[in-house]
Scaffold this motif. Structure first.
Motif, PDB file in Angstrom:
ATOM      1  N   LEU A   1      65.322 -22.748  29.975  1.00  0.00           N
ATOM      2  CA  LEU A   1      66.025 -23.577  30.706  1.00  0.00           C
ATOM      3  C   LEU A   1      65.311 -24.770  31.146  1.00  0.00           C
ATOM      4  N   LEU A   2      64.369 -24.507  31.845  1.00  0.00           N
ATOM      5  CA  LEU A   2      63.593 -25.505  32.777  1.00  0.00           C
ATOM      6  C   LEU A   2      62.909 -26.641  31.587  1.00  0.00           C
ATOM      7  N   MET A   3      62.340 -26.198  30.589  1.00  0.00           N
ATOM      8  CA  MET A   3      61.955 -26.971  29.472  1.00  0.00           C
ATOM      9  C   MET A   3      62.868 -27.822  28.805  1.00  0.00           C
ATOM     10  N   ASP A   4      64.097 -26.984  28.673  1.00  0.00           N
ATOM     11  CA  ASP A   4      65.078 -28.056  27.883  1.00  0.00           C
ATOM     12  C   ASP A   4      65.765 -29.138  29.031  1.00  0.00           C
ATOM     13  N   THR A   5      65.913 -28.743  30.089  1.00  0.00           N
ATOM     14  CA  THR A   5      66.623 -29.610  31.139  1.00  0.00           C
ATOM     15  C   THR A   5      65.536 -30.705  31.317  1.00  0.00           C
ATOM     16  N   ALA A   6      64.233 -30.337  31.681  1.00  0.00           N
ATOM     17  CA  ALA A   6      63.393 -31.208  32.105  1.00  0.00           C
ATOM     18  C   ALA A   6      63.070 -32.298  30.734  1.00  0.00           C
ATOM     19  N   SER A   7      63.193 -31.783  29.691  1.00  0.00           N
ATOM     20  CA  SER A   7      62.856 -32.729  28.593  1.00  0.00           C
ATOM     21  C   SER A   7      63.818 -33.759  28.516  1.00  0.00           C
ATOM     22  N   SER A   8      65.286 -33.260  28.653  1.00  0.00           N
ATOM     23  CA  SER A   8      66.339 -33.984  28.426  1.00  0.00           C
ATOM     24  C   SER A   8      66.386 -35.181  29.682  1.00  0.00           C
ATOM     25  N   GLU A   9      66.058 -34.579  30.815  1.00  0.00           N
ATOM     26  CA  GLU A   9      65.901 -35.482  32.107  1.00  0.00           C
ATOM     27  C   GLU A   9      64.797 -36.649  32.047  1.00  0.00           C
ATOM     28  N   TYR A  10      63.785 -35.878  31.367  1.00  0.00           N
ATOM     29  CA  TYR A  10      62.749 -37.099  31.415  1.00  0.00           C
ATOM     30  C   TYR A  10      62.850 -38.180  30.440  1.00  0.00           C
ATOM     31  N   ILE A  11      63.368 -37.855  29.277  1.00  0.00           N
ATOM     32  CA  ILE A  11      63.803 -38.859  28.233  1.00  0.00           C
ATOM     33  C   ILE A  11      64.786 -39.550  28.616  1.00  0.00           C
ATOM     34  N   PHE A  12      65.772 -39.372  29.482  1.00  0.00           N
ATOM     35  CA  PHE A  12      66.954 -40.147  30.263  1.00  0.00           C
ATOM     36  C   PHE A  12      66.382 -41.173  30.874  1.00  0.00           C
ATOM     37  N   ILE A  13      65.653 -40.773  31.896  1.00  0.00           N
ATOM     38  CA  ILE A  13      65.095 -41.226  33.141  1.00  0.00           C
ATOM     39  C   ILE A  13      64.170 -42.525  32.476  1.00  0.00           C
ATOM     40  N   LYS A  14      63.410 -41.999  31.650  1.00  0.00           N
ATOM     41  CA  LYS A  14      62.395 -42.975  31.024  1.00  0.00           C
ATOM     42  C   LYS A  14      63.199 -44.295  30.297  1.00  0.00           C
ATOM     43  N   ALA A  15      64.108 -43.682  29.765  1.00  0.00           N
ATOM     44  CA  ALA A  15      65.029 -44.662  28.827  1.00  0.00           C
ATOM     45  C   ALA A  15      66.089 -45.475  29.612  1.00  0.00           C
ATOM     46  N   PHE A  16      66.684 -44.939  30.687  1.00  0.00           N
ATOM     47  CA  PHE A  16      67.552 -45.504  31.503  1.00  0.00           C
ATOM     48  C   PHE A  16      67.132 -46.494  32.436  1.00  0.00           C
ATOM     49  N   PHE A  17      66.140 -45.829  33.421  1.00  0.00           N
ATOM     50  CA  PHE A  17      65.540 -46.461  34.624  1.00  0.00           C
ATOM     51  C   PHE A  17      64.162 -46.953  34.268  1.00  0.00           C
ATOM     52  N   ARG A  18      63.549 -46.699  33.289  1.00  0.00           N
ATOM     53  CA  ARG A  18      62.043 -46.892  32.777  1.00  0.00           C
ATOM     54  C   ARG A  18      61.262 -46.725  34.156  1.00  0.00           C
ATOM     55  N   GLU A  19      61.404 -45.755  34.949  1.00  0.00           N
ATOM     56  CA  GLU A  19      60.696 -45.460  36.292  1.00  0.00           C
ATOM     57  C   GLU A  19      60.525 -43.897  35.979  1.00  0.00           C
ATOM     58  N   GLU A  20      59.195 -43.460  35.200  1.00  0.00           N
ATOM     59  CA  GLU A  20      59.049 -42.399  35.017  1.00  0.00           C
ATOM     60  C   GLU A  20      58.666 -41.415  36.223  1.00  0.00           C
ATOM     61  N   SER A  21      58.243 -42.172  37.458  1.00  0.00           N
ATOM     62  CA  SER A  21      58.135 -41.224  38.461  1.00  0.00           C
ATOM     63  C   SER A  21      59.305 -40.727  38.829  1.00  0.00           C
ATOM     64  N   MET A  22      60.287 -41.314  38.811  1.00  0.00           N
ATOM     65  CA  MET A  22      61.677 -40.718  39.148  1.00  0.00           C
ATOM     66  C   MET A  22      61.842 -39.212  38.708  1.00  0.00           C
ATOM     67  N   PHE A  23      61.250 -38.864  37.672  1.00  0.00           N
ATOM     68  CA  PHE A  23      61.449 -37.631  37.314  1.00  0.00           C
ATOM     69  C   PHE A  23      61.123 -36.659  38.224  1.00  0.00           C
ATOM     70  N   TYR A  24      59.800 -36.822  38.638  1.00  0.00           N
ATOM     71  CA  TYR A  24      59.188 -35.868  39.440  1.00  0.00           C
ATOM     72  C   TYR A  24      59.938 -35.697  40.917  1.00  0.00           C
ATOM     73  N   GLN A  25      60.733 -37.009  41.234  1.00  0.00           N
ATOM     74  CA  GLN A  25      61.345 -36.961  42.463  1.00  0.00           C
ATOM     75  C   GLN A  25      62.569 -36.015  42.260  1.00  0.00           C
ATOM     76  N   VAL A  26      63.201 -36.201  41.208  1.00  0.00           N
ATOM     77  CA  VAL A  26      64.277 -35.563  40.747  1.00  0.00           C
ATOM     78  C   VAL A  26      64.174 -34.036  40.646  1.00  0.00           C
ATOM     79  N   PHE A  27      63.019 -33.544  40.217  1.00  0.00           N
ATOM     80  CA  PHE A  27      62.697 -32.144  40.058  1.00  0.00           C
ATOM     81  C   PHE A  27      61.966 -31.590  41.458  1.00  0.00           C
ATOM     82  N   GLU A  28      61.767 -32.405  42.145  1.00  0.00           N
ATOM     83  CA  GLU A  28      61.160 -31.819  43.516  1.00  0.00           C
ATOM     84  C   GLU A  28      61.913 -30.652  44.010  1.00  0.00           C
TER      85      GLU A  28
END
Length: 532
Positions: free
Chosen positions: A205-232
């Motif tokens: 579940l973590l892999m699939d959720t993280a993969s989807s979220e990482y791809i979305f954040i990178k494409a939508f916000f173009r701020e990779e660091s936001m992923f780690y804030q979301v998943f904190e």
């Protein structure tokens, strides 16, 4: 243009794009900045910019807020709606950085809370599916103040075999990318699982959720660091659960499977070319390896602390404690080959030494050397059979037990022959060399007469008794056959040396009528061989 602000749609995006171009043009062109024409419309452009920023941020944050509604499929919302209007965020970033930062913060806050709660609920649901395998009192002899599991009896041991034997638990590594558990379905079917199954489902579940979220954040916000804030938050929930689980885990097989699962999931994420879980998966291994080594040391100590007197079974068949630890050894060898990176090599040597020590202490409880050798022989034979199932990876350890088996087989055969044909064996050892030429002490006819006559009277009966004993006391048919073949071959060889000796002694011909022909002995031996 004013009317198009009322609804965010494709037309509104077009209007927003036009406004962006005008704002960009007005900001970049120095000549335009100095013109009176710009001064006439500057206030209007600023009003439109502020209104657009307000409307876009309100719209986007409104979508973020809807993600918190129960039953919302966040990934579909991201892909079908947010991705469609990702230009809105680009507009904010270019023309209102403070508003953009507020929108990013709102997304991080809402998704952090949503995902943290989702993982917390999922973990709580999984907890009810856990099949408890391995608590501290299950480790043989680890705590001298508790009554250990295995000495309580073999029946209870059967319910805890998972703790020592890999068995079908290894299937989890073949199902590494299968969908995770659905708790409500498992509960409805009253299913329980070893913890590694729960762990794999959580990581899936973590892999699939993280993969989807990482791809979305990178494409939508173009701020990779936001992923780690979301998943904190989600990482903190999982870390807390893992620390609590590991502190109470005494199932070394489970811990090693979790290490293998994590390594395979690292490969999955590498194949996806997504680095978002690199730190988390490395951290998981940092948690798992030390706990495995602590529990493994408990297993080792349990062998050394095992009370041989209390655990000893008055019988020469393989001991159930030794069987458990050989199955445990074979399991670890398989997992070490799968993904242990050689880290277990030294630990497996320590485990073998501990098993050896326990075998010797058990063997010492037998009254005779013959029984001691037989006990060790049977246990070595059992160890070899178990290690064969572990495949080529176990060949080195298997060779060790094969040599140990051979050594005890030779000693057991010597003891066996000494018991049933003692006078013959002693005479041959004391008087006759292997080459039948030299004599340690020149025998006389009086020395050999009693040996020849005794053998002639009792050899058939003794052979039958020896055969019956071996068939009864050997736990393995093949080992019994090997013992009998070795014993009978040695008997035939020793009697042949005796016969040759008689021929060389002056007056030895007077004993010819008492000598049993080698052909008769060979025939009798073949008869027993056919019954094996």
């Amino acid at each position: 243009m004013e009317s198009s602000f009322w609804q965010v749609n494709d037309d509104y995006i077009k209007s927003l794009n036009m406004l962006s171009k005008k704002l960009r043009f007005a900001q970049v062109d120095p000549l335009l900045n100095a013109s009176k024409a710009l001064k006439d419309i500057k206030q209007e452009l600023e009003r439109l910019r502020k209104k657009a920023l307000s409307k876009v941020s309100a719209y986007v944050i409104g979508i973020f807020s809807s993600m918190r509604k129960p039953g919302t499929n966040i990934q579909i919302l991201q892909q079908n709606l947010l991705q469609k209007y990702r230009y809105l965020v680009l507009f904010l970033k270019e023309h209102g950085i403070e508003t953009y930062n507020d929108v990013c913060a709102a997304y991080v806050d809402k998704m952090n809370k949503v995902l943290s709660e989702d993982f917390r609920v999922y973990l709580e649901s999984l907890e009810s599916l856990k099949l408890d395998i391995g608590v501290s009192t299950d480790v043989i002899g680890y705590d001298a103040n508790v009554l250990d599991l295995i000495p309580r009896g073999r029946e209870q041991l059967r319910n805890h075999r998972f703790m020592f034997s890999l068995g079908e638990r290894s299937n989890i590594l073949k199902e590494i990318d299968q969908p995770g558990l659905v708790p409500c379905i498992s509960e409805a079917n009253s299913l329980k699982y070893p913890y590694e199954v729960i762990f794999r489902s959580l990581q899936k579940l973590l892999m699939d959720t993280a993969s989807s979220e990482y791809i979305f954040i990178k494409a939508f916000f173009r701020e990779e660091s936001m992923f780690y804030q979301v998943f904190e938050g989600p990482f903190a929930v999982i870390d807390e659960n893992m620390k609590l689980t590991l502190a109470n885990s005494h199932d070394a097989i489970c811990l090693m499977l979790m290490i293998c699962i994590t390594k395979k999931h690292q490969l999955v994420m590498s194949n996806r070319r997504l680095p978002c879980l690199d730190t988390y998966l490395d951290k998981a291994l940092i948690y798992l390896w030390p706990r495995f080594k602590i529990v493994f040391d408990m297993y080792i100590q349990s062998l050394y602390q095992c009370d041989a007197k209390m655990s000893w079974v008055d019988g020469t068949h393989p001991h159930h404690i030794v069987r458990c630890y050989m199955e445990f050894t074979a399991s670890l060898i398989q997992l070490n080959a799968e993904c242990g990176d050689g880290q277990l090599d030294m630990s497996l040597k320590r485990l073998r030494l501990a098993v050896d020590d326990l075998l010797v202490r058990f063997a010492e409880k037998f009254a005779t050397q013959k029984l001691q050798h037989l006990f060790l022989l049977n246990n070595c034979d059992m160890a070899i059979s178990i290690l064969k199932e572990a495949g080529e990876e176990a060949k080195e350890l298997r060779r060790y037990f094969e040599e140990k088996l051979e050594s005890n087989l030779v000693s057991f055969v010597d003891e066996l022959l000494m018991e049933y044909f003692g006078d013959l064996i002693k005479f041959v050892k004391n008087h006759i060399s292997e080459d039948l030429i030299s004599y340690t002490e020149c025998p006389k006819i009086a020395d050999v007469e009693l040996v020849v006559k005794n053998f002639a009277v009792k050899w058939r009966t003794a052979l039958e008794l020896m055969h019956n004993e071996v068939v009864t006391c050997c736990s393995n048919f093949v080992s019994g056959m090997a013992i009998l073949k070795a014993a009978m071959a040695q008997l035939l060889n020793d009697y042949n040396r005796l016969s040759e000796c008689v021929k060389m002694i002056p007056g030895g011909s007077s004993l010819n009528r008492n000598l049993v022909s080698i052909t008769s002995i060979s025939y009798e031996i073949r008869k027993y061989s056919r019954t094996l």
